[in-house]
Scaffold this motif. Structure first.
Motif, PDB file in Angstrom:
ATOM      1  N   LEU A 121     -20.963   9.254 -32.342  1.00 32.36           N
ATOM      2  CA  LEU A 121     -21.897   9.618 -33.416  1.00 32.36           C
ATOM      3  C   LEU A 121     -21.230   9.496 -34.786  1.00 32.36           C
ATOM      4  O   LEU A 121     -21.891   9.192 -35.779  1.00 32.36           O
ATOM      5  CB  LEU A 121     -22.444  11.032 -33.204  1.00 32.36           C
ATOM      6  CG  LEU A 121     -23.394  11.175 -32.018  1.00 32.36           C
ATOM      7  CD1 LEU A 121     -23.828  12.624 -31.848  1.00 32.36           C
ATOM      8  CD2 LEU A 121     -24.608  10.281 -32.177  1.00 32.36           C
ATOM      9  N   GLU A 154     -32.495  10.337 -32.927  1.00 28.33           N
ATOM     10  CA  GLU A 154     -32.708  10.596 -31.502  1.00 28.33           C
ATOM     11  C   GLU A 154     -32.185   9.441 -30.655  1.00 28.33           C
ATOM     12  O   GLU A 154     -31.550   9.653 -29.620  1.00 28.33           O
ATOM     13  CB  GLU A 154     -34.201  10.803 -31.246  1.00 28.33           C
ATOM     14  CG  GLU A 154     -34.545  11.138 -29.833  1.00 28.33           C
ATOM     15  CD  GLU A 154     -36.035  11.296 -29.649  1.00 28.33           C
ATOM     16  OE1 GLU A 154     -36.741  10.264 -29.572  1.00 28.33           O
ATOM     17  OE2 GLU A 154     -36.504  12.446 -29.605  1.00 28.33           O
ATOM     18  N   LEU A 207     -28.425   9.597 -30.601  1.00 29.44           N
ATOM     19  CA  LEU A 207     -28.026  10.779 -29.835  1.00 29.44           C
ATOM     20  C   LEU A 207     -28.146  10.518 -28.329  1.00 29.44           C
ATOM     21  O   LEU A 207     -27.222  10.796 -27.568  1.00 29.44           O
ATOM     22  CB  LEU A 207     -28.889  11.986 -30.232  1.00 29.44           C
ATOM     23  CG  LEU A 207     -28.544  13.304 -29.565  1.00 29.44           C
ATOM     24  CD1 LEU A 207     -27.265  13.869 -30.180  1.00 29.44           C
ATOM     25  CD2 LEU A 207     -29.680  14.284 -29.726  1.00 29.44           C
ATOM     26  N   GLN A 263     -25.324  10.374 -25.510  1.00 31.42           N
ATOM     27  CA  GLN A 263     -25.476  11.294 -24.374  1.00 31.42           C
ATOM     28  C   GLN A 263     -25.338  10.540 -23.061  1.00 31.42           C
ATOM     29  O   GLN A 263     -24.660  10.994 -22.141  1.00 31.42           O
ATOM     30  CB  GLN A 263     -26.846  11.973 -24.455  1.00 31.42           C
ATOM     31  CG  GLN A 263     -27.189  12.833 -23.253  1.00 31.42           C
ATOM     32  CD  GLN A 263     -28.599  13.366 -23.355  1.00 31.42           C
ATOM     33  OE1 GLN A 263     -28.921  14.098 -24.261  1.00 31.42           O
ATOM     34  NE2 GLN A 263     -29.448  12.980 -22.419  1.00 31.42           N
TER      35      GLN A 263
END
Length: 178
Positions: free
Chosen positions: A107, A129, A132, A136
């Motif tokens: 990130l 999003e 992210l 993830q």
């Protein structure tokens, strides 16, 4: 079961970029429900859902053709009398094995000012999003929920359960503690 019209939900990850769909997912989770349809039906989206509170209660789910001129497809399933032991298909993020250093690094590499420049709030949210969820996917492994923990929400651990049980024990006066 029914037509719930949340085309933006990713049922594989139980995620959505839209507030109303996230609230719907929260309601499903709060009520310990499982969604059993696995294949998209209409234009690549799963709008018609079959929800159950017990794994193995609903089986033989088949998506059939359309009925008349409708854009809905028929869903056929069986409600099984005795719930069979089925291996869980419900997955959750395994934060204990997550690589948060790599997550932070991925990130941190994103040129946020350039990526978000001259964008509206909605678009900024979707860009964030997307980054992210990509990080993830690389850094936080998933695990299958199994056994008695499949109905328990992810945040409900043994320590919290112990505290809840100790609050319910009767006190000396015979009344329940609060």
């Amino acid at each position: 079961m029914g037509d719930f019209n949340h085309p933006n939900i990713c049922w594989r990850d139980n995620t959505s970029g839209h507030k109303q769909s996230r609230r719907f997912l929260g309601c499903i989770d709060d009520n310990f429900l499982l969604q059993v349809i696995e294949k998209p039906m209409r234009r690549g989206a799963m709008l018609d859902l079959v929800l159950t509170n017990k794994e193995g209660l609903v089986g033989n789910v088949k998506v059939k053709g359309s009925l008349g001129c409708s854009d809905h497809e028929m869903v056929e399933f069986k409600i099984l009398r005795a719930a069979r032991r089925v291996h869980s298909k419900l997955t959750t993020l395994d934060f204990r094995r997550a690589d948060f250093g790599l997550f932070r690094d991925l990130l941190g590499r994103v040129p946020w000012e350039k990526a978000l420049e001259e964008r509206g709030a909605q678009e900024i949210g979707l860009i964030f999003e997307d980054h992210l969820f990509q990080a993830q996917e690389q850094c936080i492994p998933t695990k299958r929920k199994s056994g008695k923990n499949t109905k328990r929400p992810v945040w409900m651990n043994k320590e919290l359960l112990g505290k809840l049980k100790s609050k319910r024990k009767p006190t000396e006066g015979g009344s329940k503690g609060r």
